[in-house]
Design a protein around this motif. Structure first.
Motif, PDB file in Angstrom:
ATOM      1  N   PRO A   1     -14.477 -46.098  22.858  1.00 33.20           N
ATOM      2  CA  PRO A   1     -14.349 -46.858  24.107  1.00 33.20           C
ATOM      3  C   PRO A   1     -12.930 -46.764  24.664  1.00 33.20           C
ATOM      4  N   GLY A   2     -12.843 -46.450  25.952  1.00 34.81           N
ATOM      5  CA  GLY A   2     -11.550 -46.387  26.614  1.00 34.81           C
ATOM      6  C   GLY A   2     -10.847 -45.040  26.502  1.00 34.81           C
ATOM      7  N   PHE A   3     -11.475 -44.085  25.840  1.00 33.75           N
ATOM      8  CA  PHE A   3     -10.861 -42.775  25.646  1.00 33.75           C
ATOM      9  C   PHE A   3     -11.784 -41.655  26.103  1.00 33.75           C
ATOM     10  N   GLU A   4     -11.164 -40.598  26.581  1.00 33.28           N
ATOM     11  CA  GLU A   4     -11.888 -39.382  26.948  1.00 33.28           C
ATOM     12  C   GLU A   4     -11.636 -38.350  25.850  1.00 33.28           C
ATOM     13  N   LEU A   5     -12.675 -37.667  25.423  1.00 32.68           N
ATOM     14  CA  LEU A   5     -12.546 -36.613  24.422  1.00 32.68           C
ATOM     15  C   LEU A   5     -12.588 -35.263  25.114  1.00 32.68           C
ATOM     16  N   ASP A   6     -11.503 -34.519  24.989  1.00 31.81           N
ATOM     17  CA  ASP A   6     -11.446 -33.153  25.503  1.00 31.81           C
ATOM     18  C   ASP A   6     -11.298 -32.220  24.322  1.00 31.81           C
ATOM     19  N   ILE A   7     -12.200 -31.245  24.215  1.00 31.30           N
ATOM     20  CA  ILE A   7     -12.196 -30.348  23.064  1.00 31.30           C
ATOM     21  C   ILE A   7     -12.366 -28.899  23.493  1.00 31.30           C
ATOM     22  N   ARG A   8     -11.941 -28.011  22.625  1.00 35.26           N
ATOM     23  CA  ARG A   8     -12.223 -26.583  22.722  1.00 35.26           C
ATOM     24  C   ARG A   8     -12.844 -26.194  21.388  1.00 35.26           C
ATOM     25  N   GLN A   9     -14.068 -25.693  21.447  1.00 36.95           N
ATOM     26  CA  GLN A   9     -14.797 -25.346  20.239  1.00 36.95           C
ATOM     27  C   GLN A   9     -15.005 -23.839  20.146  1.00 36.95           C
ATOM     28  N   ARG A  10     -15.235 -23.392  18.921  1.00 42.13           N
ATOM     29  CA  ARG A  10     -15.577 -21.990  18.709  1.00 42.13           C
ATOM     30  C   ARG A  10     -16.941 -21.699  19.304  1.00 42.13           C
ATOM     31  N   LYS A  11     -17.079 -20.483  19.804  1.00 40.56           N
ATOM     32  CA  LYS A  11     -18.370 -20.050  20.333  1.00 40.56           C
ATOM     33  C   LYS A  11     -19.298 -19.574  19.212  1.00 40.56           C
ATOM     34  N   SER A  12     -18.705 -19.130  18.109  1.00 38.06           N
ATOM     35  CA  SER A  12     -19.519 -18.651  16.991  1.00 38.06           C
ATOM     36  C   SER A  12     -19.026 -19.272  15.689  1.00 38.06           C
ATOM     37  N   GLY A  13     -19.863 -19.222  14.691  1.00 33.93           N
ATOM     38  CA  GLY A  13     -19.473 -19.743  13.388  1.00 33.93           C
ATOM     39  C   GLY A  13     -19.514 -21.250  13.324  1.00 33.93           C
TER      40      GLY A  13
END
Length: 119
Positions: A8-20
């Motif tokens: 709550p109150g936070f935004e999650l910004d992520i970069r994930q692997r496309k494979s594996g």
């Protein structure tokens, strides 16, 4: 599913692997903060150097925060080659941050076995 990681109150910004499996980087950012994802600074070289960088404006002060992950093993590269490829990307990140001429914080989960680099 990233929805299970909401705060709550936070935004999650992520970069994930496309494979594996596993890997990737992210930030929980307070929704009250003014920020942008700095794609021009970030570098995501899957399995070698996975980073995400944001630019924040806090009380009239700009700041860069970069988070990077270095996986402990690579499918095809030997440890010394893996380290060399990592260092190339890390140098690029530092040069991109330096061009901004502002305060910066760098966070990492680097997984280096310094005893294994000579092999």
């Amino acid at each position: 599913n990233v929805d299970v990681f909401t705060l709550p109150g936070f935004e999650l910004d992520i970069r994930q692997r496309k494979s594996g499996q596993g890997g990737g980087v992210g930030f929980y950012i307070n929704k009250d903060l003014n920020f942008r994802i700095a794609e021009d600074i970030s570098c995501f070289n899957e399995g070698i150097f996975e980073s995400l960088t944001i630019e924040l404006d806090i009380e009239n002060t700009s700041m860069i925060v970069s988070n990077f992950y270095h996986p402990p093993n690579h499918k095809t590269l030997m440890p010394k080659e893996h380290f060399s490829a990592f260092m190339t990307d890390f140098k690029s990140l530092l040069e991109n941050i330096d061009k901004k001429k502002t305060n910066s914080i760098i966070c990492t989960d680097s997984n280096f076995d310094l005893f294994d680099l000579g092999r």
